[in-house]
Scaffold this motif. Structure first.
Motif, PDB file in Angstrom:
ATOM      1  N   ALA A 212      44.121 -11.103 -18.938  1.00 31.62           N
ATOM      2  CA  ALA A 212      43.481 -10.503 -20.107  1.00 31.62           C
ATOM      3  C   ALA A 212      43.390 -11.504 -21.247  1.00 31.62           C
ATOM      4  CB  ALA A 212      44.272  -9.270 -20.557  1.00 31.62           C
ATOM      5  N   ALA A 213      44.452 -12.281 -21.420  1.00 33.60           N
ATOM      6  CA  ALA A 213      44.445 -13.301 -22.472  1.00 33.60           C
ATOM      7  C   ALA A 213      43.361 -14.338 -22.201  1.00 33.60           C
ATOM      8  CB  ALA A 213      45.806 -13.969 -22.554  1.00 33.60           C
ATOM      9  N   LEU A 214      43.212 -14.711 -20.925  1.00 30.64           N
ATOM     10  CA  LEU A 214      42.194 -15.697 -20.543  1.00 30.64           C
ATOM     11  C   LEU A 214      40.795 -15.151 -20.805  1.00 30.64           C
ATOM     12  CD1 LEU A 214      41.891 -18.511 -19.252  1.00 30.64           C
ATOM     13  CD2 LEU A 214      41.746 -17.376 -17.026  1.00 30.64           C
ATOM     14  N   TYR A 215      40.564 -13.882 -20.468  1.00 25.72           N
ATOM     15  CA  TYR A 215      39.266 -13.260 -20.714  1.00 25.72           C
ATOM     16  C   TYR A 215      38.990 -13.101 -22.210  1.00 25.72           C
ATOM     17  CZ  TYR A 215      39.211 -12.073 -15.742  1.00 25.72           C
ATOM     18  OH  TYR A 215      39.214 -12.141 -14.358  1.00 25.72           O
ATOM     19  N   SER A 216      40.071 -13.069 -23.006  1.00 30.20           N
ATOM     20  CA  SER A 216      39.922 -12.941 -24.456  1.00 30.20           C
ATOM     21  C   SER A 216      39.611 -14.267 -25.132  1.00 30.20           C
ATOM     22  CB  SER A 216      41.199 -12.355 -25.069  1.00 30.20           C
ATOM     23  OG  SER A 216      41.459 -11.076 -24.539  1.00 30.20           O
ATOM     24  N   GLY A 217      39.574 -15.333 -24.331  1.00 36.42           N
ATOM     25  CA  GLY A 217      39.236 -16.637 -24.884  1.00 36.42           C
ATOM     26  C   GLY A 217      40.424 -17.524 -25.171  1.00 36.42           C
ATOM     27  N   ILE A 218      41.623 -17.082 -24.799  1.00 39.16           N
ATOM     28  CA  ILE A 218      42.824 -17.889 -25.028  1.00 39.16           C
ATOM     29  C   ILE A 218      42.972 -18.902 -23.898  1.00 39.16           C
ATOM     30  CG2 ILE A 218      45.343 -17.836 -25.183  1.00 39.16           C
ATOM     31  CD1 ILE A 218      45.100 -15.026 -26.358  1.00 39.16           C
ATOM     32  N   LYS A 219      43.203 -20.141 -24.247  1.00 38.62           N
ATOM     33  CA  LYS A 219      43.432 -21.181 -23.244  1.00 38.62           C
ATOM     34  C   LYS A 219      44.887 -21.099 -22.796  1.00 38.62           C
ATOM     35  CE  LYS A 219      39.893 -24.249 -25.155  1.00 38.62           C
ATOM     36  NZ  LYS A 219      39.606 -25.576 -25.753  1.00 38.62           N
ATOM     37  N   THR A 220      45.120 -20.229 -21.830  1.00 37.08           N
ATOM     38  CA  THR A 220      46.495 -19.911 -21.428  1.00 37.08           C
ATOM     39  C   THR A 220      47.251 -21.125 -20.882  1.00 37.08           C
ATOM     40  OG1 THR A 220      45.675 -19.177 -19.268  1.00 37.08           O
ATOM     41  CG2 THR A 220      45.944 -17.491 -20.978  1.00 37.08           C
ATOM     42  N   LYS A 221      46.533 -22.015 -20.199  1.00 40.80           N
ATOM     43  CA  LYS A 221      47.205 -23.209 -19.664  1.00 40.80           C
ATOM     44  C   LYS A 221      47.710 -24.103 -20.790  1.00 40.80           C
ATOM     45  CE  LYS A 221      45.035 -23.542 -15.109  1.00 40.80           C
ATOM     46  NZ  LYS A 221      44.258 -24.406 -14.180  1.00 40.80           N
ATOM     47  N   ASP A 222      46.928 -24.205 -21.849  1.00 44.65           N
ATOM     48  CA  ASP A 222      47.359 -24.992 -23.006  1.00 44.65           C
ATOM     49  C   ASP A 222      48.588 -24.375 -23.651  1.00 44.65           C
ATOM     50  OD1 ASP A 222      45.275 -26.689 -22.546  1.00 44.65           O
ATOM     51  OD2 ASP A 222      44.061 -26.051 -24.260  1.00 44.65           O
ATOM     52  N   VAL A 223      48.601 -23.058 -23.757  1.00 39.68           N
ATOM     53  CA  VAL A 223      49.740 -22.344 -24.355  1.00 39.68           C
ATOM     54  C   VAL A 223      51.000 -22.617 -23.544  1.00 39.68           C
ATOM     55  CG1 VAL A 223      50.720 -20.084 -24.907  1.00 39.68           C
ATOM     56  CG2 VAL A 223      48.299 -20.539 -25.365  1.00 39.68           C
ATOM     57  N   LYS A 224      50.914 -22.477 -22.234  1.00 42.52           N
ATOM     58  CA  LYS A 224      52.071 -22.702 -21.363  1.00 42.52           C
ATOM     59  C   LYS A 224      52.533 -24.158 -21.405  1.00 42.52           C
ATOM     60  CE  LYS A 224      51.731 -20.522 -17.307  1.00 42.52           C
ATOM     61  NZ  LYS A 224      51.083 -19.990 -16.070  1.00 42.52           N
ATOM     62  N   PHE A 225      51.573 -25.066 -21.484  1.00 40.94           N
ATOM     63  CA  PHE A 225      51.902 -26.492 -21.542  1.00 40.94           C
ATOM     64  C   PHE A 225      52.706 -26.805 -22.798  1.00 40.94           C
ATOM     65  CE2 PHE A 225      51.046 -30.805 -22.996  1.00 40.94           C
ATOM     66  CZ  PHE A 225      51.276 -31.565 -21.858  1.00 40.94           C
ATOM     67  N   TRP A 226      52.208 -26.393 -23.961  1.00 38.39           N
ATOM     68  CA  TRP A 226      52.853 -26.763 -25.221  1.00 38.39           C
ATOM     69  C   TRP A 226      54.176 -26.031 -25.442  1.00 38.39           C
ATOM     70  CZ3 TRP A 226      51.771 -31.164 -26.970  1.00 38.39           C
ATOM     71  CH2 TRP A 226      50.484 -31.687 -26.877  1.00 38.39           C
ATOM     72  N   VAL A 227      54.307 -24.833 -24.903  1.00 40.17           N
ATOM     73  CA  VAL A 227      55.589 -24.130 -25.008  1.00 40.17           C
ATOM     74  C   VAL A 227      56.637 -24.828 -24.145  1.00 40.17           C
ATOM     75  CG1 VAL A 227      56.788 -21.975 -24.457  1.00 40.17           C
ATOM     76  CG2 VAL A 227      54.596 -21.895 -25.626  1.00 40.17           C
ATOM     77  N   THR A 228      56.222 -25.344 -22.996  1.00 43.01           N
ATOM     78  CA  THR A 228      57.132 -26.120 -22.142  1.00 43.01           C
ATOM     79  C   THR A 228      57.609 -27.372 -22.873  1.00 43.01           C
ATOM     80  OG1 THR A 228      55.975 -25.342 -20.156  1.00 43.01           O
ATOM     81  CG2 THR A 228      57.386 -27.278 -19.912  1.00 43.01           C
ATOM     82  N   VAL A 229      56.679 -28.040 -23.546  1.00 48.90           N
ATOM     83  CA  VAL A 229      57.025 -29.238 -24.327  1.00 48.90           C
ATOM     84  C   VAL A 229      57.962 -28.876 -25.475  1.00 48.90           C
ATOM     85  CG1 VAL A 229      56.113 -31.078 -25.794  1.00 48.90           C
ATOM     86  CG2 VAL A 229      54.873 -30.406 -23.727  1.00 48.90           C
ATOM     87  N   LEU A 230      57.698 -27.749 -26.118  1.00 51.70           N
ATOM     88  CA  LEU A 230      58.551 -27.311 -27.232  1.00 51.70           C
ATOM     89  C   LEU A 230      59.988 -27.094 -26.768  1.00 51.70           C
ATOM     90  CD1 LEU A 230      58.990 -26.236 -30.137  1.00 51.70           C
ATOM     91  CD2 LEU A 230      58.283 -23.974 -29.292  1.00 51.70           C
ATOM     92  N   CYS A 231      60.158 -26.482 -25.609  1.00 54.54           N
ATOM     93  CA  CYS A 231      61.504 -26.192 -25.093  1.00 54.54           C
ATOM     94  C   CYS A 231      62.295 -27.475 -24.859  1.00 54.54           C
ATOM     95  CB  CYS A 231      61.395 -25.378 -23.806  1.00 54.54           C
ATOM     96  SG  CYS A 231      62.995 -24.825 -23.170  1.00 54.54           S
ATOM     97  N   THR A 232      61.675 -28.467 -24.214  1.00 49.28           N
ATOM     98  CA  THR A 232      62.400 -29.718 -23.946  1.00 49.28           C
ATOM     99  C   THR A 232      62.608 -30.532 -25.230  1.00 49.28           C
ATOM    100  OG1 THR A 232      60.322 -30.846 -23.386  1.00 49.28           O
ATOM    101  CG2 THR A 232      61.574 -29.876 -21.569  1.00 49.28           C
ATOM    102  N   THR A 233      61.675 -30.418 -26.168  1.00 50.20           N
ATOM    103  CA  THR A 233      61.835 -31.134 -27.447  1.00 50.20           C
ATOM    104  C   THR A 233      63.034 -30.607 -28.216  1.00 50.20           C
ATOM    105  OG1 THR A 233      59.432 -31.501 -27.591  1.00 50.20           O
ATOM    106  CG2 THR A 233      60.711 -31.767 -29.619  1.00 50.20           C
ATOM    107  N   LEU A 234      63.175 -29.283 -28.286  1.00 48.64           N
ATOM    108  CA  LEU A 234      64.331 -28.699 -28.966  1.00 48.64           C
ATOM    109  C   LEU A 234      65.626 -29.049 -28.235  1.00 48.64           C
ATOM    110  CD1 LEU A 234      62.972 -25.175 -30.030  1.00 48.64           C
ATOM    111  CD2 LEU A 234      63.437 -27.151 -31.493  1.00 48.64           C
ATOM    112  N   SER A 235      65.559 -29.179 -26.917  1.00 54.31           N
ATOM    113  CA  SER A 235      66.733 -29.616 -26.154  1.00 54.31           C
ATOM    114  C   SER A 235      67.097 -31.045 -26.538  1.00 54.31           C
ATOM    115  CB  SER A 235      66.452 -29.542 -24.644  1.00 54.31           C
ATOM    116  OG  SER A 235      66.206 -28.215 -24.238  1.00 54.31           O
ATOM    117  N   GLY A 236      66.074 -31.886 -26.751  1.00 59.20           N
ATOM    118  CA  GLY A 236      66.309 -33.262 -27.190  1.00 59.20           C
ATOM    119  C   GLY A 236      66.945 -33.316 -28.568  1.00 59.20           C
ATOM    120  N   VAL A 237      66.498 -32.450 -29.459  1.00 62.44           N
ATOM    121  CA  VAL A 237      67.088 -32.376 -30.804  1.00 62.44           C
ATOM    122  C   VAL A 237      68.566 -32.001 -30.700  1.00 62.44           C
ATOM    123  CG1 VAL A 237      67.074 -31.097 -32.990  1.00 62.44           C
ATOM    124  CG2 VAL A 237      64.903 -31.818 -31.950  1.00 62.44           C
TER     125      VAL A 237
END
Length: 330
Positions: A212-237
């Motif tokens: 549904a999010a994809l049909y709404s125009g949300i780039k879901t792969k981008d969202v999942k990608f950047w949230v994954t990066v956010l998690c490891t970045t906070l782990s690095g901090v």
């Protein structure tokens, strides 16, 4: 279809204090307070300033990692590598410092390298098509191996770190440890973003119903990608803060940390199926685990039993989450 997922994000936008009386957080607060009352009678050392300071210092750094894990769980992912990434950030930064690099620069490199790990994991999830569980499991083993390779299996002594850098992990700001100040700042920022920022509302939409999010125009792969990066970045901090706090970098540090982090997020209401979770709930979850750990130590319970008890708590939290989702689906 997109309308079905809007209430989740709308509820997440409500201020935390308005949700306390009606949501899971209220039960967690009651449990934590009850445990504190019981332990005040069971051990004279529980209600002491030193014990509470130790608990706060402990779950404050882990709490930074929990924030990233919670957001990743909301989007429908999971990261088993957080303990290894925390260690990797410590080890890499510490090694660079021993090679003559300024500790601040070394820390930035460690955090950037942690973010790079997230980028690689995000690539395999969004481009190759692997799921987060398998990808992060592989990353956990690989990154832990890198820690051992960098250190050759020997702990790094970093007692020559400059006082200004050590202050990050050991110093205080008007009597409040910098660690706790940083933790509160991270929690406040991401709680606000998760409730108010459009980009973070997409996290809920993607986790609730990706199609549904994809049909709404949300780039879901981008969202999942950047949230994954956010998690490891906070782990690095968190890793650089640990390095400043302990003045050392051990290649085995953080083994099993993912258990605490995932348990805290799930106990706090983050669903393994995605689409729900709050920063406040996750922080209360890590606080509960910290109180339980402190209580077991003060009661002189064997460390082996402690691990078993934490595992049982995680199993109970996941079971409750599963039953709640079955009830919603019925």
């Amino acid at each position: 279809m997109a309308v079905d997922i809007l209430p989740v994000a709308h509820d997440a936008r409500r201020p935390a204090w308005k949700r306390i009386g009606t949501m899971r957080e209220a039960g967690l607060i009651a449990i934590i307070l009850s445990l504190c009352v019981i332990m005040s009678f069971a051990s004279p050392h529980f209600l002491t300033l030193g014990n509470f300071r130790a608990m706060l210092m402990s779950f404050s750094v882990e709490g930074i990692v929990v924030v990233g894990m919670t957001i990743l769980l909301i989007v429908g992912g999971i990261d088993l590598s957080v303990g290894s990434v925390v260690c990797f950030s410590m080890v890499l930064s510490g090694s660079l410092f021993l090679m003559g690099v300024d500790p601040w620069t070394a820390s930035l490199v460690g955090i950037a390298a942690s973010a790079a790990i997230g980028c690689i994991m995000g690539f395999f999830v969004t481009v190759v098509g692997l799921n987060h569980f398998i990808t992060s499991l592989a990353a956990m083993v690989i990154v832990r191996g890198l820690c051992l390779v960098i250190t050759k299996g020997t702990p790094l002594s970093l007692f020559t770190l400059p006082p200004a850098f050590k202050a990050v992990g050991q110093g205080t700001f008007f009597g409040v440890p910098y660690v706790i100040v940083i933790f509160i700042a991270v929690v406040a920022v991401f709680d606000f973003l998760l409730r108010r920022a459009t980009a973070f509302r997409k996290v809920f939409y993607t986790g609730s119903n990706e199609k549904a999010a994809l049909y709404s125009g949300i780039k879901t792969k981008d969202v999942k990608f950047w949230v994954t990066v956010l998690c490891t970045t906070l782990s690095g901090v968190a890793g650089t803060i640990y390095m400043a706090r302990f003045g050392a970098a051990t290649p085995t540090f953080g083994v099993g940390m993912e258990l605490n982090i995932i348990a805290a997020a799930v106990i706090g209401g983050a669903s393994l199926n995605g689409g729900s979770g709050t920063i406040l709930g996750a922080i209360l979850g890590i606080a509960l685990l910290s109180v339980v750990t402190s209580s077991l130590i003060l009661l002189d319970v064997s460390v082996y039993w402690q691990d078993m008890i934490k595992g049982c708590i995680l199993l109970a939290a996941v079971s409750i989450d599963h039953m709640l989702h079955k009830r919603k689906a019925a």
